[in-house]
Structure formats: C-alpha cells, structure tokens
Design a protein around this motif. Structure first.
Motif, PDB file in Angstrom:
ATOM      1  N   GLY A 100       0.803  -1.335   0.189  1.00 34.91           N
ATOM      2  CA  GLY A 100       0.062   0.049  -0.021  1.00 34.91           C
ATOM      3  C   GLY A 100       1.196   0.911  -0.239  1.00 34.91           C
ATOM      4  N   ASN A 159       0.186   4.171  -1.873  1.00 35.84           N
ATOM      5  CA  ASN A 159      -0.033   6.120  -1.516  1.00 35.84           C
ATOM      6  C   ASN A 159       1.417   7.300  -2.451  1.00 35.84           C
ATOM      7  OD1 ASN A 159      -1.652   4.094  -0.206  1.00 35.84           O
ATOM      8  ND2 ASN A 159      -0.526   4.419   1.726  1.00 35.84           N
ATOM      9  N   LEU A 161      -0.777   8.306  -5.688  1.00 37.69           N
ATOM     10  CA  LEU A 161      -1.524   9.351  -5.344  1.00 37.69           C
ATOM     11  C   LEU A 161      -1.146  10.393  -4.621  1.00 37.69           C
ATOM     12  CD1 LEU A 161      -3.787   6.415  -2.920  1.00 37.69           C
ATOM     13  CD2 LEU A 161      -4.512   7.325  -5.313  1.00 37.69           C
ATOM     14  N   ARG A 211      -7.147   2.005  -3.439  1.00 39.78           N
ATOM     15  CA  ARG A 211      -6.190   2.502  -4.110  1.00 39.78           C
ATOM     16  C   ARG A 211      -6.329   2.323  -5.500  1.00 39.78           C
ATOM     17  NH1 ARG A 211      -4.042   0.289   0.678  1.00 39.78           N
ATOM     18  NH2 ARG A 211      -3.401   2.059   2.309  1.00 39.78           N
TER      19      ARG A 211
END
Length: 434
Positions: free
Chosen positions: A102, A106, A109, A187
C-alpha cells in the motif's frame, strides 16, 4: 435506400462474426463489425435530420472493408503456425500482481495529486484566469482547448507522460484484483480516477475515453481468466448499461473538457461522433478528390509528422488532405470519415483491402496471445491488447490504428513493459519478505 442496405449488411456481418468467433466480444472482428453496425443505426436515425443520401460506392467500400477484416481475422485465428511473442526473459514464472504494498500506491496517489494541481496552477498563471469557481473552470477548459492540449514545462511533461501511461497499469491491476479476489481495491480505483482527472486537467479527452475503454477490456479479460464458465447475459447487460451511461454523460464530459457541445442537442452532438463519419466518407468519395503527395500520406500521416518534426525532414511535415464536412442541408457533421477514408484515399479499393487485412492480422495475433494464457508477462500483453482493441473500435470514427504508429508509441510500449517488470519485482520481494 443505400443506407438501409448498408445497415442490414453490417448487422449481418456482425452476426456472422459472432458465429465465427463463438460470441466472443473481445474478438477484434466482433468489435469491428459491431461498432460499424451501431454507427450505421445511428446514422439511420439521423437520416432526415441530415438529409442523408448515401451512394453505392460507400456501400461497396464499407462492405469490402468489413468482409476483409472478418475473413482475415478468421484465417489468422485458424492458422496455428502464426503467433506473436510478447514475453520477456527476465520473468520466469507467471506473475501474481496483487502483492503491491500500500505504501507504493499511496506514493503514486500523492504524485497524481501534485501533478494535477501543478497543471491547473500552470494554466491559471499562464492565462491570467481569475473569476468565480464556476466561470474559472469554464475559462480553464477553454484555455486548454485553445492550446490543443496543455503544453507543460519539461519536468512536468515528463512526469505527465509517466503518470498517463501508468493509468493503463492501474486499470489492469484493478481488474485483475477485482476478478481474483471478488472485491474492489480502493487504491487502484482512486488511481484510475486520478488518471482520468489528469486527462481532464490537461485537456486530453481522448486519453480519458481510452482509459475507460481499456478498463472495460481488462475487466473482460480478467473475467475470462478467473471464471471457468462462459460470459453470461449479465455481462452483456453490464456492458450495455456502461454504454448507456457513457452516452448519457458524453455531452457533459465534452462541456467540462471545453468543447462547444452546448451548441447542439444531446442526440445531435453524440451522432456527430458516431454516425456522421459514415456520411462524411460518402461526401469525401464524391467531392474531396484524392491526391498522393507521399506514399500512404493519410494512413501514416501521424508517423510522417513525428519523423519529420524529430528528424527535421521537411517533406514529411505536411497538412492532412482532409476537409471539413457538412451535411447537404448545411448542418455540422464533424471532420472525420471512418478508417476507410484514409485507406481509400491512399490506395483505392486495394488500399482498403490490404490495409484492413494488415490491421486485422495484427489485432487478431495479439488476441491469440491473450487467449492462450501461457505468456509470462500477462500485464504487458493485456495492456497492449486492450489499447489495440480500443483502436480497432475507433475505426468507425477515424484511422486511430495506424495513427498510433508514431515515435511516441515506442515510449508507451517501453513504459508499459518497464511497469510490468517493476510490479513483478515489488510483488516478488514482498513475498520473500513475508
């Protein structure tokens, strides 16, 4: 009368392709014939509005073109000795892509948010836009549209290229995770949404639509991989629902992107992009005339321009021999005329046959590779085919397939391959550490 014959013929061709390829909607021939049948149906609905009177030459050209695509695809599909290799020696096993941590997602993003904001700030500062939020958004999209796509500074343009190409990777990962685990990875979904917003912020509507189309193809490919049963009627209903939603929001999306869509009714505006190219093909055959300043000048116009601009070859830098069309009663119908305009312009009937056969051969070979499910680098193969499938679907609109043959295509392929290797390495290292 000719339009009705053309519509019936294209529907028949679509049904034949469904039979030959066992109702496989991922087959290039099914997509090619299906979208032309839909375009002809739309033109038939607008027959009185545009005062449509097709001529027999248009029927012959489109008939020969669609038959060539179907027959070539079927022959390639049946020929066992023809195959295409899309693997890399660095990947020894089938890749499992659902192990990306993740924290990597992240970070991606954050990069997307930064790039979107930076792009918008750059446009606002460059054009001196200042107003209320509503008018600011309108002026922003208009400013981007005037520039025919935002020209960012070098450091931002490189970042944009990396992030825009990565959008197709998120589509694959989202679809693969969804069908394998039967749940949504939030996500991945956010990264897809940000990829779409990136296209809007830089005025590139085509990239937005391409992402949506490729996501759909990736979902269908993953469905065939992880579901043992065949696609049910629910899948077709889902695709139909997606298409209806897209049609309903088409004009709104165009307005957000700064287009002059508010000058037309929703039905008229959508038909300019769907049915009108067939009408324009008919007009071009009768009035446009055909010149050949360079070999295959229309078919490979984008490639010639790319080579000419990068290598400073003046004879490769020329205007496309395209005119702006209008209907008999003067209503606007756009300036695209299906893929057959370029083929017929460059080589007449033989140009239609040969170039259509080449397009069918390439797309069917890629699909054969996808269906076998024995390739190592599944991400790269699926992304490439999903994009090629989208280009085949766009044949009702323009020559998108051979327009993709430019120097920038090399960048896209290299990035997709690099991303697939990186995703494999990240997932492999996570497995080792766990």
């Amino acid at each position: 009368m000719i339009l009705r014959i053309l519509f019936c013929f294209l529907v028949f061709q679509f049904l034949i392709s469904l039979y030959l390829f066992k109702k496989d909607i991922l087959s290039p021939a099914v997509a090619f014939n299906g979208i032309f049948a839909i375009a002809a149906a739309d033109l038939l609905m607008m027959e009185d509005f545009w005062n449509v009177e097709l001529h027999v030459n248009t029927l012959i050209i489109m008939g020969i073109g669609t038959i060539t695509f179907t027959v070539t695809s079927w022959l390639v599909n049946k020929t066992r000795c023809i195959s295409v290799r899309m693997t890399t020696g660095r990947v020894k096993k089938r890749i499992d892509y659902d192990n990306i941590p993740g924290n990597y997602l992240n970070l991606a993003l954050i990069i997307y948010v930064f790039l979107i904001i930076a792009s918008m700030v750059y446009v606002v500062r460059k054009n001196g836009l200042a107003a209320s939020f509503g008018s600011l958004m309108f002026n922003y999209t208009q400013s981007v549209d005037v520039e025919e796509g935002l020209q960012l500074p070098v450091f931002l343009s490189i970042l944009y290229m990396l992030c825009s190409r990565a959008g197709y990777v998120w589509c694959f990962l989202f679809a693969d995770y969804l069908m394998k685990n039967k749940k949504i990875n939030v996500r991945y979904l956010l990264l897809i949404i940000f990829s779409c917003l990136l296209g809007i912020s830089t005025g590139k509507r085509g990239e937005l639509i391409a992402l949506i189309a490729c996501l759909t193809v990736c979902i269908l490919v993953a469905l065939k991989k992880y579901e043992t049963r065949k696609m049910t009627y629910k899948v077709y209903l889902f695709i139909g629902a997606v298409f209806i939603v897209f049609v309903a929001s088409f004009q709104t999306i165009a307005t957000v992107m700064g287009r002059d869509s508010d000058l037309f009714s929703p039905v008229e505006y959508f038909s300019i992009y769907l049915g009108a190219p067939i009408l324009n093909l008919d007009t071009s055959i009768l009035k446009a005339g055909f010149r050949h300043p360079t070999f295959l000048s229309e078919t490979f116009h984008s490639l010639y321009m790319s080579i000419g601009e990068n290598l400073n070859i003046s004879r490769f830098i020329y205007m496309s021999d395209r005119i702006f069309w209008s209907s008999v009663n003067g209503k606007r119908v756009g300036n695209v005329a299906t893929v057959f305009y370029d083929f017929y312009h460059d080589g007449g009937i033989w140009g239609v046959i040969i170039l259509t056969a080449i397009m069918a051969t390439i797309s069917q070979l890629l699909y054969k590779r996808i269906k076998r499910q024995k390739y190592r680098n599944r991400m790269f193969s699926t992304i490439v085919y999903s994009y090629v499938y989208w280009l085949v679907v766009r044949s009702f609109f323009a020559n998108s397939f051979f327009d993709w043959f430019t120097l920038s295509t090399i960048h896209s392929l290299l990035l997709w391959w690099l991303y697939s290797i990186i995703a494999y390495k990240i997932g492999k290292n996570r497995k080792i550490m766990s």
